[in-house]
Scaffold this active site. Structure first.
Site, PDB file in Angstrom:
ATOM      1  N   GLU A 144       0.831  -1.193   0.000  1.00  9.65           N
ATOM      2  CA  GLU A 144       0.000   0.000   0.000  1.00  9.65           C
ATOM      3  C   GLU A 144       0.870   1.249   0.000  1.00  9.65           C
ATOM      4  OE1 GLU A 144      -4.084  -1.521   2.086  1.00  9.65           O
ATOM      5  OE2 GLU A 144      -2.573  -0.599   3.356  1.00  9.65           O
ATOM      6  N   CYS A 157       3.688   8.443   0.983  1.00 15.38           N
ATOM      7  CA  CYS A 157       4.237   7.505   1.967  1.00 15.38           C
ATOM      8  C   CYS A 157       4.456   6.176   1.243  1.00 15.38           C
ATOM      9  CB  CYS A 157       3.222   7.350   3.097  1.00 15.38           C
ATOM     10  SG  CYS A 157       3.697   6.101   4.283  1.00 15.38           S
ATOM     11  N   CYS A 164       6.958  -6.784   7.201  1.00 17.46           N
ATOM     12  CA  CYS A 164       8.150  -6.339   7.921  1.00 17.46           C
ATOM     13  C   CYS A 164       8.662  -7.502   8.751  1.00 17.46           C
ATOM     14  CB  CYS A 164       7.810  -5.151   8.834  1.00 17.46           C
ATOM     15  SG  CYS A 164       9.253  -4.473   9.684  1.00 17.46           S
ATOM     16  N   CYS A 168       7.265  -5.030  16.080  1.00 21.27           N
ATOM     17  CA  CYS A 168       6.891  -4.016  17.070  1.00 21.27           C
ATOM     18  C   CYS A 168       5.465  -4.315  17.548  1.00 21.27           C
ATOM     19  CB  CYS A 168       6.985  -2.622  16.465  1.00 21.27           C
ATOM     20  SG  CYS A 168       8.650  -2.268  15.847  1.00 21.27           S
ATOM     21  N   CYS A 171       2.302  -2.484  16.046  1.00 15.17           N
ATOM     22  CA  CYS A 171       2.244  -2.234  14.599  1.00 15.17           C
ATOM     23  C   CYS A 171       1.605  -3.407  13.857  1.00 15.17           C
ATOM     24  CB  CYS A 171       3.641  -1.976  14.060  1.00 15.17           C
ATOM     25  SG  CYS A 171       3.682  -1.787  12.265  1.00 15.17           S
ATOM     26  N   CYS A 403      -1.034   5.021   9.441  1.00 11.01           N
ATOM     27  CA  CYS A 403       0.333   4.625   9.641  1.00 11.01           C
ATOM     28  C   CYS A 403       0.383   3.467  10.636  1.00 11.01           C
ATOM     29  CB  CYS A 403       1.001   5.877  10.095  1.00 11.01           C
ATOM     30  SG  CYS A 403       2.159   6.022  11.267  1.00 11.01           S
TER      31      CYS A 403
HETATM   32  N1  SAH Z   1       9.666   0.476   9.883  1.00 15.28           N
HETATM   33  C1  SAH Z   1       9.894   1.856   9.915  1.00 15.28           C
HETATM   34  C2  SAH Z   1       9.008   2.665   8.991  1.00 15.28           C
HETATM   35  C3  SAH Z   1       7.575   2.242   8.854  1.00 15.28           C
HETATM   36  S1  SAH Z   1       6.549   2.457  10.250  1.00 15.28           S
HETATM   37  C4  SAH Z   1       9.790   2.364  11.334  1.00 15.28           C
HETATM   38  O1  SAH Z   1       9.346   1.630  12.204  1.00 15.28           O
HETATM   39  O2  SAH Z   1      10.182   3.504  11.564  1.00 15.28           O
HETATM   40  C5  SAH Z   1       6.135   4.197  10.208  1.00 15.28           C
HETATM   41  C6  SAH Z   1       5.770   4.782  11.560  1.00 15.28           C
HETATM   42  O3  SAH Z   1       4.471   4.338  11.984  1.00 15.28           O
HETATM   43  C7  SAH Z   1       6.728   4.365  12.662  1.00 15.28           C
HETATM   44  O4  SAH Z   1       7.075   5.445  13.486  1.00 15.28           O
HETATM   45  C8  SAH Z   1       5.898   3.358  13.417  1.00 15.28           C
HETATM   46  O5  SAH Z   1       6.372   3.184  14.699  1.00 15.28           O
HETATM   47  C9  SAH Z   1       4.531   3.983  13.345  1.00 15.28           C
HETATM   48  N2  SAH Z   1       3.438   3.074  13.683  1.00 15.28           N
HETATM   49  C10 SAH Z   1       3.406   1.739  13.526  1.00 15.28           C
HETATM   50  N3  SAH Z   1       2.232   1.224  13.965  1.00 15.28           N
HETATM   51  C11 SAH Z   1       1.491   2.264  14.406  1.00 15.28           C
HETATM   52  C12 SAH Z   1       0.181   2.379  14.947  1.00 15.28           C
HETATM   53  N4  SAH Z   1      -0.600   1.317  15.086  1.00 15.28           N
HETATM   54  N5  SAH Z   1      -0.252   3.600  15.289  1.00 15.28           N
HETATM   55  C13 SAH Z   1       0.518   4.699  15.080  1.00 15.28           C
HETATM   56  N6  SAH Z   1       1.758   4.650  14.567  1.00 15.28           N
HETATM   57  C14 SAH Z   1       2.249   3.451  14.226  1.00 15.28           C
HETATM   58 FE1  SF4 Z   2       8.275  -2.931  11.091  1.00 18.33          FE
HETATM   59 FE2  SF4 Z   2       6.067  -1.806  12.020  1.00 18.33          FE
HETATM   60 FE3  SF4 Z   2       8.189  -2.007  13.597  1.00 18.33          FE
HETATM   61 FE4  SF4 Z   2       8.247  -0.257  11.522  1.00 18.33          FE
HETATM   62  S1  SF4 Z   2       6.896  -0.162  13.332  1.00 18.33           S
HETATM   63  S2  SF4 Z   2       9.861  -1.719  12.145  1.00 18.33           S
HETATM   64  S3  SF4 Z   2       6.985  -1.410  10.030  1.00 18.33           S
HETATM   65  S4  SF4 Z   2       7.000  -3.735  12.760  1.00 18.33           S
END
Ligand code: SAH
Ligand code: SF4
Length: 437
Positions: A144, A157, A164, A168, A171, A403
């Site tokens: 996406e 974006c 991934c 996390c 996420c 995001c």
């Molecule tokens: N993997 C990279 C980039 C993609 S994630 C990273 O982690 O930085 C982009 C941003 O969205 C990151 O700051 C991530 O922590 C945030 N993010 C992920 N899941 C989220 C959620 N459920 N609500 C708000 N932000 C989130």
């Molecule tokens: Fe991967 Fe989501 Fe963690 Fe970014 S926030 S490193 S996309 S698992």
């Protein structure tokens, strides 16, 4: 060492195991080893769109263009593909008829398939894009990509991986099963698809009613690597894609308007700064190692101190080129006054912006978003300490352009959309990063 649950190195079509809650609880940091498909045009597709100069040169040499002509021919194709957005070799009027015919026989200027396009009431657009198949077993990876127009900028974006490998805990992308790296061509193709769709080429016009920046500038002026995936685990292709996107004779995006977000892959940060020279965003989210170990498990490999030391050493860091620290607001988890004060203390001496992100819930997520008053209070402490602390404004709520929620399987998307709509949960997604000219 990373914990590897599945080895699918040789077969990018292999489906690595899902990360179950039990696996998360057991503390797995990563799901798979790094997966790559061959760089350049996907087999069978042979599109020239997205290729680097070197890849284009090889493609021309492969159909017999003599060595002495290669540089000039690459320059011609570059102009047509990346400056004008050509979709057909027939448009390339300064390329001889014979060569155009040979090009058309061997290659295409096809874009990846747009499976769906959703447009929010506020103008945010989200595309589900299917990449060409990489082999007989591969239906084509889906990713996406989200476009957020504002008055004075348009931010795209982009994703760097399908899924991934990291996990996390807040996420949704981290729960996706299929993981592979996108090629540089597939990363660039996201920008091409977006520019096609919003009419951002010299001879094109935006579709009726489309919301685009009104400042007379480019419709896509900024790029953030905040879609699916960890860009620094695919750094070679991410840098190659940035080179194509910022090339002065083609797509001409300013490197200062490209932001790469990382969860903290410390060993690759220096390379990103010195080779790609882009803006950096760090997904910090916690100010104590114990909590960050849980929220952003890569912290067990590279802790907060190592991460912040790497930030201090980031090439080109200055007050004009500050690092953005992303901080997702999780109710009762990381949102106290003490957390805010510790955040300010930790970042002392680093030219920084702090971006507070309201948590976007997803089915099965165990967190809640902090209350609005809490976010405001947190933001105030950070602001009083001298940091800009914008809270990301909800955008694209009605199309779930959120995001951390991106997850590509179409069915799941539909199911989630239904569930979210039923629960009245929205999505956010202002990625207003990059320079502040
Ligand atoms: N993997 C990279 C980039 C993609 S994630 C990273 O982690 O930085 C982009 C941003 O969205 C990151 O700051 C991530 O922590 C945030 N993010 C992920 N899941 C989220 C959620 N459920 N609500 C708000 N932000 C989130
Ligand atoms: Fe991967 Fe989501 Fe963690 Fe970014 S926030 S490193 S996309 S698992």
């Amino acid at each position: 060492m990373a914990t590897v649950l599945d080895i699918a190195k040789r077969n990018p079509n292999a489906v690595p195991v899902a990360v179950s809650d039990a696996a998360r609880a057991a503390g797995f940091i990563e799901k798979t080893a790094e997966l790559n498909v061959a760089a350049g045009a996907a087999p069978g597709g042979a599109s020239l769109v997205g290729l680097t100069r070197d890849q284009l040169k090889d493609s021309l040499a492969a159909i017999g263009v003599p060595e002495r002509e290669l540089k000039m021919r690459v320059a011609q194709l570059w102009h047509w593909i990346y400056f004008r957005g050509a979709k057909d070799f027939a448009e390339m009027t300064n390329v001889g008829k014979d060569l155009r015919a040979r090009l058309a026989q061997a290659y295409t200027l096809a874009r990846p398939q747009v499976v769906s396009e959703q447009v929010s009431k506020d103008g945010t657009r989200k595309w589900l894009i299917r990449m060409p198949s990489t082999g007989p077993l591969d239906k084509g990876a889906e990713i996406e990509c989200v476009y957020i127009p504002e008055v004075d900028r348009g931010t795209l974006c982009v994703s760097s991986q399908v899924g991934c490998t990291l996990t996390c805990s807040f996420c949704h992308t981290g729960t996706q099963r299929l993981v592979r790296n996108l090629t540089s061509a597939e990363i660039v193709a996201q920008l091409i698809v977006a520019r096609d769709s919003i009419g951002d080429w010299p001879d094109a016009v935006p579709p009726e009613g489309a919301f685009v920046p009104a400042d007379g500038g480019r419709f896509v002026s900024n790029i953030v690597f905040m879609g699916m995936g960890e860009p620094l685990y695919n750094i070679g292709d991410v840098i190659a894609a940035i080179d194509v996107m910022s090339d002065g004779e083609g797509l001409t995006l300013s490197r200062r308007r490209i932001t790469v977000s990382t969860s903290g892959v410390v060993p690759q940060m220096e390379r990103l700064g010195s080779e790609a020279n882009t803006m950096l965003a760090i997904s910090l989210h916690a100010v104590r190692d114990e909590l960050r170990d849980e929220l952003v498990p890569i912290n067990r490999k590279y802790d907060i101190k190592q991460l912040l030391d790497a930030c201090r050493a980031y090439p080109g860091l200055s007050n004009a080129r500050r690092i953005t620290f992303e901080y997702v607001m999780l109710k009762g988890v990381n949102d106290s006054d003490a957390d805010a004060r510790e955040l300010v203390r930790l970042l002392k001496g680093i030219p920084a912006k702090i971006n507070l992100i309201p948590f976007n819930p997803w089915p099965g997520s165990k967190y809640e978003c902090s209350d609005w008053e809490r976010i405001e209070r947190f933001s105030e402490i950070v602001y009083r300490a001298g940091y800009a602390s914008p809270v990301r404004t909800p955008r694209g709520r009605d199309i779930l352009a959120a995001c951390g929620q991106l997850k590509s399987e179409t069915e799941k998307l539909r199911a989630r959309a239904r569930m979210m709509a039923e629960q009245g949960i929205g999505a956010e997604g202002v990625y207003a990063l990059g320079d502040e000219e």
